[in-house]
Design a protein around this motif. Sequence first.
Motif, PDB file in Angstrom:
ATOM      1  N   LEU A  47       1.266 -17.179   0.440  1.00 32.43           N
ATOM      2  CA  LEU A  47       2.191 -16.134  -0.006  1.00 32.43           C
ATOM      3  C   LEU A  47       1.501 -15.172  -0.968  1.00 32.43           C
ATOM      4  O   LEU A  47       1.726 -13.953  -0.912  1.00 32.43           O
ATOM      5  CB  LEU A  47       3.418 -16.762  -0.674  1.00 32.43           C
ATOM      6  N   ALA A  48       0.651 -15.691  -1.843  1.00 30.52           N
ATOM      7  CA  ALA A  48      -0.074 -14.838  -2.778  1.00 30.52           C
ATOM      8  C   ALA A  48      -1.119 -13.995  -2.059  1.00 30.52           C
ATOM      9  O   ALA A  48      -1.340 -12.827  -2.420  1.00 30.52           O
ATOM     10  CB  ALA A  48      -0.723 -15.680  -3.872  1.00 30.52           C
ATOM     11  N   VAL A  49      -1.777 -14.542  -1.044  1.00 33.04           N
ATOM     12  CA  VAL A  49      -2.735 -13.773  -0.249  1.00 33.04           C
ATOM     13  C   VAL A  49      -2.031 -12.607   0.437  1.00 33.04           C
ATOM     14  O   VAL A  49      -2.514 -11.464   0.422  1.00 33.04           O
ATOM     15  CB  VAL A  49      -3.427 -14.671   0.801  1.00 33.04           C
ATOM     16  N   LYS A  50      -0.870 -12.866   1.013  1.00 32.04           N
ATOM     17  CA  LYS A  50      -0.105 -11.805   1.677  1.00 32.04           C
ATOM     18  C   LYS A  50       0.314 -10.732   0.680  1.00 32.04           C
ATOM     19  O   LYS A  50       0.296  -9.533   0.996  1.00 32.04           O
ATOM     20  CB  LYS A  50       1.110 -12.405   2.378  1.00 32.04           C
ATOM     21  N   LEU A  51       0.680 -11.139  -0.528  1.00 29.04           N
ATOM     22  CA  LEU A  51       1.037 -10.169  -1.559  1.00 29.04           C
ATOM     23  C   LEU A  51      -0.170  -9.308  -1.919  1.00 29.04           C
ATOM     24  O   LEU A  51      -0.055  -8.080  -2.058  1.00 29.04           O
ATOM     25  CB  LEU A  51       1.550 -10.898  -2.798  1.00 29.04           C
ATOM     26  N   ALA A  52      -1.339  -9.928  -2.056  1.00 28.90           N
ATOM     27  CA  ALA A  52      -2.554  -9.191  -2.408  1.00 28.90           C
ATOM     28  C   ALA A  52      -2.935  -8.198  -1.312  1.00 28.90           C
ATOM     29  O   ALA A  52      -3.451  -7.113  -1.599  1.00 28.90           O
ATOM     30  CB  ALA A  52      -3.702 -10.162  -2.651  1.00 28.90           C
TER      31      ALA A  52
END
Length: 283
Positions: A47-52
């Motif tokens: 989820l954090a990778v997608k946000l980045a």
Amino acid sequence: MATLQMGHGPSMDRLEQAGHTVGGWVARYARFGYAARGVVYATIGVLAVKLALGSGGKATDTKGALVTLAEQPFGIVLMSLLAAGLVAFAAWRFVQAILDPEQKGRDGKGLVTRAGYFGSGILHVTLALSAVHLVTGAGAQKGRGTQGWTAELLSQPFGAALVALVGAGVMAFAIAQFRNAYTAKFREKLSLGRMTPTHREWAIRVSRFGLAARGVVFTLIGGFLLLAALRSNPSEAKGLDESLAVLADQPFGAVLLGIVALGLVAYAAYLFLQARYRRIVAP
């Protein structure tokens, strides 16, 4: 009872000589628990990778990861398995703390380590309860959050000192993560002999990256707690999700968040390695 082949690490050899065995239900449930934790951290990291990358996603913590997983197809089945796995991991932590199968001992360092295991067990019980709430349709379990319990501590006598003590403890844990990543001492607890040399080297590299990324996250959490203590302001305290959001808001935040997010995915891979290859000493 099946017995797994032990490696040649000095601490493990000592345990073997002491007559401990590996396998049985303790090992099976512990491995199940490590795998469940891996799923949770993989979700946080992805989820954090997608946000980045700007393709959706969000900064979330372990409970938020459970909510996201519960919303997926077959989410109830997945939540049921995760709840069981998290209970299994909590039970393993309590075994480590109380029965001391890894012989941490009763000196200062050993007692601190075992106390950490016990605290981890309690945290995973609460996380398992959150999963149960999602399974039963009661919704995500509401908690006070980092700022809530920080405010509670600050309201006590010597509250700022208490919060500072917690922050210092979190920072110490972060340093331990960095040390483990640098020394790769975790190899002593993994039976990687069945891997090819190339696969083994990559497994160690990924694990070190994951531990270092976790160290970064806990450094942020600990730093914010110390800031909250210094300013006697609970709003300065931040949990995992808020710490990731702070990273995203910095100059080159997408890059910083992306690196740490990939590191959390790597930490999930490390947990899956623990589930498959960890030497688990039954009491």
